[in-house]
Design a protein around this motif. Structure first.
Motif, PDB file in Angstrom:
ATOM      1  N   GLU A 118      -0.072  19.070  -2.862  1.00 36.87           N
ATOM      2  CA  GLU A 118      -1.283  18.265  -3.003  1.00 36.87           C
ATOM      3  C   GLU A 118      -1.065  17.179  -4.048  1.00 36.87           C
ATOM      4  OE1 GLU A 118      -4.633  17.346  -1.337  1.00 36.87           O
ATOM      5  OE2 GLU A 118      -4.147  19.457  -1.079  1.00 36.87           O
ATOM      6  N   GLY A 119      -1.447  15.953  -3.715  1.00 32.71           N
ATOM      7  CA  GLY A 119      -1.339  14.851  -4.668  1.00 32.71           C
ATOM      8  C   GLY A 119      -0.015  14.137  -4.669  1.00 32.71           C
ATOM      9  N   GLU A 120       0.890  14.469  -3.739  1.00 29.47           N
ATOM     10  CA  GLU A 120       2.202  13.811  -3.703  1.00 29.47           C
ATOM     11  C   GLU A 120       2.105  12.348  -3.301  1.00 29.47           C
ATOM     12  OE1 GLU A 120       6.124  15.688  -2.491  1.00 29.47           O
ATOM     13  OE2 GLU A 120       4.677  16.940  -1.421  1.00 29.47           O
ATOM     14  N   MET A 121       1.100  12.035  -2.504  1.00 25.79           N
ATOM     15  CA  MET A 121       0.946  10.667  -1.997  1.00 25.79           C
ATOM     16  C   MET A 121      -0.533  10.308  -1.929  1.00 25.79           C
ATOM     17  SD  MET A 121       3.621  10.597   1.231  1.00 25.79           S
ATOM     18  CE  MET A 121       5.390  10.715   1.002  1.00 25.79           C
ATOM     19  N   TYR A 122      -0.783   9.016  -1.927  1.00 25.73           N
ATOM     20  CA  TYR A 122      -2.126   8.503  -1.659  1.00 25.73           C
ATOM     21  C   TYR A 122      -1.975   7.239  -0.830  1.00 25.73           C
ATOM     22  CZ  TYR A 122      -0.964   5.518  -5.676  1.00 25.73           C
ATOM     23  OH  TYR A 122      -0.358   4.640  -6.532  1.00 25.73           O
ATOM     24  N   SER A 123      -3.070   6.731  -0.329  1.00 24.11           N
ATOM     25  CA  SER A 123      -2.998   5.562   0.546  1.00 24.11           C
ATOM     26  C   SER A 123      -3.812   4.409  -0.026  1.00 24.11           C
ATOM     27  CB  SER A 123      -3.506   5.898   1.949  1.00 24.11           C
ATOM     28  OG  SER A 123      -4.887   6.224   1.917  1.00 24.11           O
ATOM     29  N   ILE A 124      -3.342   3.210   0.262  1.00 27.52           N
ATOM     30  CA  ILE A 124      -4.086   1.988  -0.055  1.00 27.52           C
ATOM     31  C   ILE A 124      -4.402   1.304   1.263  1.00 27.52           C
ATOM     32  CG2 ILE A 124      -3.975  -0.276  -1.175  1.00 27.52           C
ATOM     33  CD1 ILE A 124      -2.149   0.944  -3.261  1.00 27.52           C
ATOM     34  N   THR A 125      -5.682   1.029   1.478  1.00 29.45           N
ATOM     35  CA  THR A 125      -6.133   0.462   2.742  1.00 29.45           C
ATOM     36  C   THR A 125      -6.574  -0.989   2.548  1.00 29.45           C
ATOM     37  OG1 THR A 125      -6.827   2.608   3.595  1.00 29.45           O
ATOM     38  CG2 THR A 125      -7.815   0.660   4.624  1.00 29.45           C
ATOM     39  N   PHE A 126      -6.023  -1.872   3.374  1.00 33.54           N
ATOM     40  CA  PHE A 126      -6.408  -3.283   3.394  1.00 33.54           C
ATOM     41  C   PHE A 126      -7.372  -3.485   4.568  1.00 33.54           C
ATOM     42  CE2 PHE A 126      -2.421  -3.113   1.215  1.00 33.54           C
ATOM     43  CZ  PHE A 126      -2.411  -4.166   0.315  1.00 33.54           C
ATOM     44  N   VAL A 153      -9.768 -10.273   2.390  1.00 33.49           N
ATOM     45  CA  VAL A 153      -9.212  -8.916   2.415  1.00 33.49           C
ATOM     46  C   VAL A 153      -9.797  -8.118   1.254  1.00 33.49           C
ATOM     47  CG1 VAL A 153      -7.105  -7.525   2.273  1.00 33.49           C
ATOM     48  CG2 VAL A 153      -7.038  -9.741   3.413  1.00 33.49           C
ATOM     49  N   THR A 154     -10.213  -6.883   1.533  1.00 31.57           N
ATOM     50  CA  THR A 154     -10.629  -5.961   0.485  1.00 31.57           C
ATOM     51  C   THR A 154      -9.702  -4.749   0.518  1.00 31.57           C
ATOM     52  OG1 THR A 154     -12.232  -4.904   1.977  1.00 31.57           O
ATOM     53  CG2 THR A 154     -13.038  -6.675   0.553  1.00 31.57           C
ATOM     54  N   VAL A 155      -9.574  -4.077  -0.625  1.00 33.07           N
ATOM     55  CA  VAL A 155      -8.665  -2.932  -0.698  1.00 33.07           C
ATOM     56  C   VAL A 155      -9.388  -1.712  -1.246  1.00 33.07           C
ATOM     57  CG1 VAL A 155      -6.606  -4.348  -0.978  1.00 33.07           C
ATOM     58  CG2 VAL A 155      -7.856  -3.577  -3.001  1.00 33.07           C
ATOM     59  N   SER A 156      -8.904  -0.539  -0.852  1.00 29.13           N
ATOM     60  CA  SER A 156      -9.459   0.716  -1.351  1.00 29.13           C
ATOM     61  C   SER A 156      -8.364   1.769  -1.384  1.00 29.13           C
ATOM     62  CB  SER A 156     -10.622   1.188  -0.476  1.00 29.13           C
ATOM     63  OG  SER A 156     -10.178   1.402   0.865  1.00 29.13           O
ATOM     64  N   LYS A 157      -8.568   2.807  -2.169  1.00 31.08           N
ATOM     65  CA  LYS A 157      -7.594   3.890  -2.324  1.00 31.08           C
ATOM     66  C   LYS A 157      -8.198   5.193  -1.832  1.00 31.08           C
ATOM     67  CE  LYS A 157      -5.782   6.825  -6.013  1.00 31.08           C
ATOM     68  NZ  LYS A 157      -6.803   7.865  -5.778  1.00 31.08           N
ATOM     69  N   GLN A 193       3.960  -6.113   2.750  1.00 33.03           N
ATOM     70  CA  GLN A 193       3.819  -5.718   4.148  1.00 33.03           C
ATOM     71  C   GLN A 193       2.920  -6.712   4.875  1.00 33.03           C
ATOM     72  OE1 GLN A 193       3.511  -1.583   5.115  1.00 33.03           O
ATOM     73  NE2 GLN A 193       2.006  -1.952   6.734  1.00 33.03           N
ATOM     74  N   GLN A 194       3.354  -7.096   6.065  1.00 31.50           N
ATOM     75  CA  GLN A 194       2.529  -7.958   6.890  1.00 31.50           C
ATOM     76  C   GLN A 194       1.351  -7.151   7.419  1.00 31.50           C
ATOM     77  OE1 GLN A 194       4.674 -10.219   9.816  1.00 31.50           O
ATOM     78  NE2 GLN A 194       2.833 -10.730  10.975  1.00 31.50           N
ATOM     79  N   LEU A 195       0.169  -7.726   7.353  1.00 30.25           N
ATOM     80  CA  LEU A 195      -1.037  -7.056   7.832  1.00 30.25           C
ATOM     81  C   LEU A 195      -1.330  -7.512   9.263  1.00 30.25           C
ATOM     82  CD1 LEU A 195      -3.163  -7.313   4.558  1.00 30.25           C
ATOM     83  CD2 LEU A 195      -1.501  -5.566   5.221  1.00 30.25           C
ATOM     84  N   ARG A 196      -2.268  -8.414   9.434  1.00 29.71           N
ATOM     85  CA  ARG A 196      -2.639  -8.896  10.760  1.00 29.71           C
ATOM     86  C   ARG A 196      -2.709 -10.411  10.761  1.00 29.71           C
ATOM     87  NH1 ARG A 196      -4.978  -4.568  13.659  1.00 29.71           N
ATOM     88  NH2 ARG A 196      -5.024  -2.677  12.373  1.00 29.71           N
ATOM     89  N   ASP A 197      -2.868 -10.987  11.917  1.00 30.15           N
ATOM     90  CA  ASP A 197      -3.072 -12.430  11.983  1.00 30.15           C
ATOM     91  C   ASP A 197      -4.445 -12.766  11.413  1.00 30.15           C
ATOM     92  OD1 ASP A 197      -0.630 -12.711  13.124  1.00 30.15           O
ATOM     93  OD2 ASP A 197      -1.331 -13.317  15.105  1.00 30.15           O
ATOM     94  N   VAL A 218      -7.828  -2.920   9.997  1.00 33.70           N
ATOM     95  CA  VAL A 218      -7.503  -2.113   8.826  1.00 33.70           C
ATOM     96  C   VAL A 218      -6.018  -1.766   8.862  1.00 33.70           C
ATOM     97  CG1 VAL A 218      -7.864   0.113   7.686  1.00 33.70           C
ATOM     98  CG2 VAL A 218      -9.817  -1.150   8.626  1.00 33.70           C
ATOM     99  N   THR A 219      -5.335  -1.909   7.723  1.00 30.61           N
ATOM    100  CA  THR A 219      -3.934  -1.529   7.590  1.00 30.61           C
ATOM    101  C   THR A 219      -3.801  -0.607   6.392  1.00 30.61           C
ATOM    102  OG1 THR A 219      -3.234  -3.676   8.467  1.00 30.61           O
ATOM    103  CG2 THR A 219      -1.561  -2.348   7.347  1.00 30.61           C
ATOM    104  N   THR A 220      -3.160   0.537   6.601  1.00 28.05           N
ATOM    105  CA  THR A 220      -3.020   1.530   5.533  1.00 28.05           C
ATOM    106  C   THR A 220      -1.562   1.659   5.117  1.00 28.05           C
ATOM    107  OG1 THR A 220      -4.958   2.776   6.294  1.00 28.05           O
ATOM    108  CG2 THR A 220      -3.387   3.937   4.897  1.00 28.05           C
ATOM    109  N   ILE A 221      -1.319   1.647   3.809  1.00 26.27           N
ATOM    110  CA  ILE A 221       0.023   1.799   3.242  1.00 26.27           C
ATOM    111  C   ILE A 221       0.019   3.042   2.360  1.00 26.27           C
ATOM    112  CG2 ILE A 221       1.762   0.769   1.744  1.00 26.27           C
ATOM    113  CD1 ILE A 221       0.679  -1.969   2.551  1.00 26.27           C
TER     114      ILE A 221
END
Length: 263
Positions: free
Chosen positions: A174-182, A136-140, A215-219, A225-228
């Protein structure tokens, strides 16, 4: 030791207040006062106690995560105890220093009065087990206003479902939230300690803000890709991200792996 004769229908054991009860057989119960005076700790014991205290201080915020990622072991040891035990023994997790290094150890003082411990979250394990670790890799990424409004609307509908006429307009800045992607890559190898239906999880924790999320991602057998979405009060520079795998029955895990957010 005083003895209490009980009937066959009543036995008492364990601790109540400052009294310790034990079954002696033949319907007799032993009772003794628990020694409330703690024996003084030596230097090594105080260092050990300081480390446990540092880890235990985080458990109150991490309980929802640890309940998932640290299932009870075969001895029935609970998630919080497993977390502290595993990480206390893991090299590099704790750095314990004496607050006043030139002062001798005082047997009358508590461990936290003489020692302080710092946790290296890059080396902490949020799961410990023999399963193969996932890939798994992550990005913002920052969210634009439309994305923020959509996310706030989704959250509001889940928390307080109201009729359209009663629902106030959703506003955003603007800037209230951001996402982290697995981003997950399937990792199944025939004969290895892994299965296609192993569940992969992502963990986000910010020690500064005490924001903890699992959070559960995938099997394991899936690519995807899963975004939180994360609120901006949780500073990205304080976040630590972990991923792990767990068998479908939830009994066995891999070790967790630590990741850093992209620039």
């Amino acid at each position: 030791m005083a003895r209490i004769k009980s009937t066959n229908f009543y036995q008492k054991s364990g601790k109540v207040a400052n009294e310790v009860f034990s079954n002696l057989g033949n319907g007799e119960v032993g009772c003794r006062a628990k020694n409330s005076k703690q024996a003084p700790l030596n230097e090594e014991q105080k260092i050990n106690a300081s480390g446990f205290s540092a880890l235990n201080a985080e458990v109150r915020y991490l309980n929802p995560v640890l309940h998932v990622t640290f299932p009870r072991d075969t001895n029935g040891i609970k998630w919080a105890n497993r977390f502290t035990s595993v990480n206390k023994k893991r090299e590099g997790v704790l750095t314990t220093t004496k607050i006043h290094p030139d002062s001798p150890v005082d047997p009358k003082k508590k461990a936290n009065e003489e020692y302080t411990s710092k946790i290296d979250w890059t080396k902490v394990l949020f799961a410990a087990g023999p399963l193969l670790v996932p890939s798994v890799t992550v990005s913002k990424a920052n969210l634009n206003l439309e994305q923020i409004i959509a996310e706030k609307t989704r959250l509001r509908s889940r928390v307080t479902p109201l009729a359209d006429a009663e629902t106030p307009a959703v506003t955003a800045e603007e800037g209230e939230m951001y996402s982290i992607t697995f981003t997950q890559e399937a990792t199944v190898y025939e004969g290895a300690y892994c299965w296609t239906n192993d569940r992969v999880y992502g963990v986000i924790y910010s020690p500064e803000d005490h924001f903890a999320l699992v959070q559960q991602l995938r099997d394991r057998g899936e690519n995807g890709v899963t975004t939180i979405v994360v609120p901006s009060f949780v500073k990205p520079e304080n976040i630590h991200v972990y991923s792990l795998a767990m068998t479908a029955d939830g009994k066995i895990t891999s070790n967790s792996i630590h990741s850093t957010l992209g620039a």
